[in-house]
Design a protein around this motif. Sequence first.
Motif, mmCIF file in Angstrom:
data_model
loop_
_atom_site.group_PDB
_atom_site.id
_atom_site.type_symbol
_atom_site.label_atom_id
_atom_site.label_comp_id
_atom_site.label_asym_id
_atom_site.label_seq_id
_atom_site.Cartn_x
_atom_site.Cartn_y
_atom_site.Cartn_z
ATOM 1 N N UNK A 255 36.332 48.012 39.731
ATOM 2 C CA UNK A 255 37.401 47.431 38.932
ATOM 3 C C UNK A 255 36.964 46.087 38.342
ATOM 4 N N UNK A 256 37.226 45.968 37.055
ATOM 5 C CA UNK A 256 36.843 44.759 36.323
ATOM 6 C C UNK A 256 38.066 44.156 35.639
ATOM 7 N N UNK A 257 38.355 42.909 35.956
ATOM 8 C CA UNK A 257 39.415 42.186 35.258
ATOM 9 C C UNK A 257 38.831 41.599 33.986
ATOM 10 N N UNK A 258 39.563 41.756 32.883
ATOM 11 C CA UNK A 258 39.062 41.270 31.604
ATOM 12 C C UNK A 258 40.215 40.794 30.738
ATOM 13 N N UNK A 259 39.898 39.925 29.787
ATOM 14 C CA UNK A 259 40.893 39.481 28.839
ATOM 15 C C UNK A 259 41.321 38.037 29.014
ATOM 16 N N UNK A 260 40.676 37.123 28.286
ATOM 17 C CA UNK A 260 41.111 35.740 28.218
ATOM 18 C C UNK A 260 40.999 34.950 29.505
ATOM 19 N N UNK A 261 40.090 35.320 30.387
ATOM 20 C CA UNK A 261 39.952 34.616 31.654
ATOM 21 C C UNK A 261 39.311 33.242 31.452
ATOM 22 N N UNK A 262 39.743 32.285 32.249
ATOM 23 C CA UNK A 262 39.200 30.931 32.194
ATOM 24 C C UNK A 262 38.835 30.472 33.603
ATOM 25 N N UNK A 263 38.014 29.452 33.678
ATOM 26 C CA UNK A 263 37.544 28.982 34.979
ATOM 27 C C UNK A 263 38.674 28.549 35.898
ATOM 28 N N UNK A 264 39.704 27.966 35.334
ATOM 29 C CA UNK A 264 40.759 27.426 36.192
ATOM 30 C C UNK A 264 41.587 28.510 36.880
ATOM 31 N N UNK A 265 41.495 29.763 36.412
ATOM 32 C CA UNK A 265 42.213 30.852 37.078
ATOM 33 C C UNK A 265 41.251 31.848 37.721
ATOM 34 N N UNK A 266 39.954 31.565 37.675
ATOM 35 C CA UNK A 266 38.955 32.526 38.164
ATOM 36 C C UNK A 266 39.176 32.882 39.631
ATOM 37 N N UNK A 267 39.397 31.890 40.466
ATOM 38 C CA UNK A 267 39.561 32.158 41.894
ATOM 39 C C UNK A 267 40.806 32.996 42.160
ATOM 40 N N UNK A 268 41.872 32.737 41.421
ATOM 41 C CA UNK A 268 43.103 33.507 41.605
ATOM 42 C C UNK A 268 42.876 34.977 41.262
ATOM 43 N N UNK A 269 42.176 35.245 40.162
ATOM 44 C CA UNK A 269 41.917 36.620 39.767
ATOM 45 C C UNK A 269 40.940 37.294 40.728
ATOM 46 N N UNK A 270 39.956 36.552 41.190
ATOM 47 C CA UNK A 270 38.993 37.124 42.136
ATOM 48 C C UNK A 270 39.665 37.486 43.451
ATOM 49 N N UNK A 271 40.677 36.729 43.841
ATOM 50 C CA UNK A 271 41.348 36.971 45.118
ATOM 51 C C UNK A 271 42.146 38.266 45.139
ATOM 52 N N UNK A 272 42.332 38.900 43.980
ATOM 53 C CA UNK A 272 43.077 40.164 43.925
ATOM 54 C C UNK A 272 42.276 41.327 44.497
ATOM 55 N N UNK A 273 40.963 41.136 44.638
ATOM 56 C CA UNK A 273 40.129 42.199 45.179
ATOM 57 C C UNK A 273 39.344 42.982 44.152
ATOM 58 N N UNK A 274 39.392 42.568 42.872
ATOM 59 C CA UNK A 274 38.589 43.251 41.855
ATOM 60 C C UNK A 274 37.111 42.994 42.116
ATOM 61 N N UNK A 275 36.288 43.867 41.542
ATOM 62 C CA UNK A 275 34.844 43.747 41.745
ATOM 63 C C UNK A 275 34.196 42.782 40.762
ATOM 64 N N UNK A 276 34.758 42.693 39.559
ATOM 65 C CA UNK A 276 34.139 41.896 38.505
ATOM 66 C C UNK A 276 35.198 41.159 37.684
ATOM 67 N N UNK A 277 34.784 40.040 37.124
ATOM 68 C CA UNK A 277 35.520 39.359 36.070
ATOM 69 C C UNK A 277 34.594 39.306 34.869
ATOM 70 N N UNK A 278 35.005 39.870 33.730
ATOM 71 C CA UNK A 278 34.142 39.821 32.552
ATOM 72 C C UNK A 278 34.597 38.685 31.647
ATOM 73 N N UNK A 279 33.610 37.947 31.145
ATOM 74 C CA UNK A 279 33.885 36.703 30.427
ATOM 75 C C UNK A 279 33.040 36.663 29.161
ATOM 76 N N UNK A 280 33.644 36.964 28.026
ATOM 77 C CA UNK A 280 32.920 36.895 26.764
ATOM 78 C C UNK A 280 32.429 35.503 26.445
#
Length: 298
Positions: A255-280
């Motif tokens: 599972x990859x979270x994507x779409x407008x992610x920023x550093x200040x919310x990175x830890x919150x999104x990572x804590x959901x249990x997804x495998x990846x955060x994609x960052x254009x």
Amino acid sequence: MRQSTQRMLREAGLDPAEVRRIIETALREDLGPEFRDVTSVATIPAGQTDTADVVARADGVVAGLAVAAAVFELVGVLTGDGRTVEVSLVAVDGARVARGEVLATVTGPTRLLLTAERTALNLLSRMSGVATHTRAWADELAGTKAMVLDTRKTTPGLRILEKYAVRAGGGTNKRMGLYDVAMIKDNHKFAAGGIAAAYRRVREAFPEVAVQVEVDTLAEAEEAVAAGADFLLLDNMTPATLTEVVAAVGDRAELEATGGLTLDVAAEYASTGVDYLSVGALTHSSPILDVALDLRTR
């Protein structure tokens, strides 16, 4: 370029022939059709030699040292000068460097040093900027299972270098292009008549290619997994929805979270249990790391 430089490029996952093509294009852009540096030719005697240091002008993470070395090693060949520049690398790719730190030393005909300067620094600065930005994301995700991924939002002509810089900064590459991984996005789903139809068509046409499916809701995620997808792009979902998808899908798909992610919310999104955060932004918005070439005082 020297065998040692070619070896370093290969070890970095870069094709020396492709790197040479990029360098030649960049030098031609700077030197024109005659491959000529009019200022250096006019002001510097042909026989003059010097030593110069490649120096970091800011703190960051370095990437692209072998690429910069290749520029200096190739400039004499590509300009028709025929002479060589000796390059000694001091730093290593992926290392944190401080302002004022010497990254490499180059020795050779002064005309060649200055002719190669801007092209070498442009590539090194760009790659180091990407690596520095990526390291900030990797540090933010430390302690979670999530890894930061890049995208295809790269500078035209520099994709292999920028994606290497992501790796040097502690990130992960997603796909190199439209040829190595199939990614079923919203427009594909619409054109094909739905997730299941699109997935089936890709599998029939290219059974050997990995398939990823972009989904916008929990229902779409469940539909995609039921169709056979084992990699889902969770587009513009809130952390709460991501948590629901992780619970519903389990280990049946990455599972990859994507779409407008920023550093200040990175830890919150990572804590959901997804495998990846994609960052254009790793490749489309990273500022350069300022690097300079300083001739040594005689």
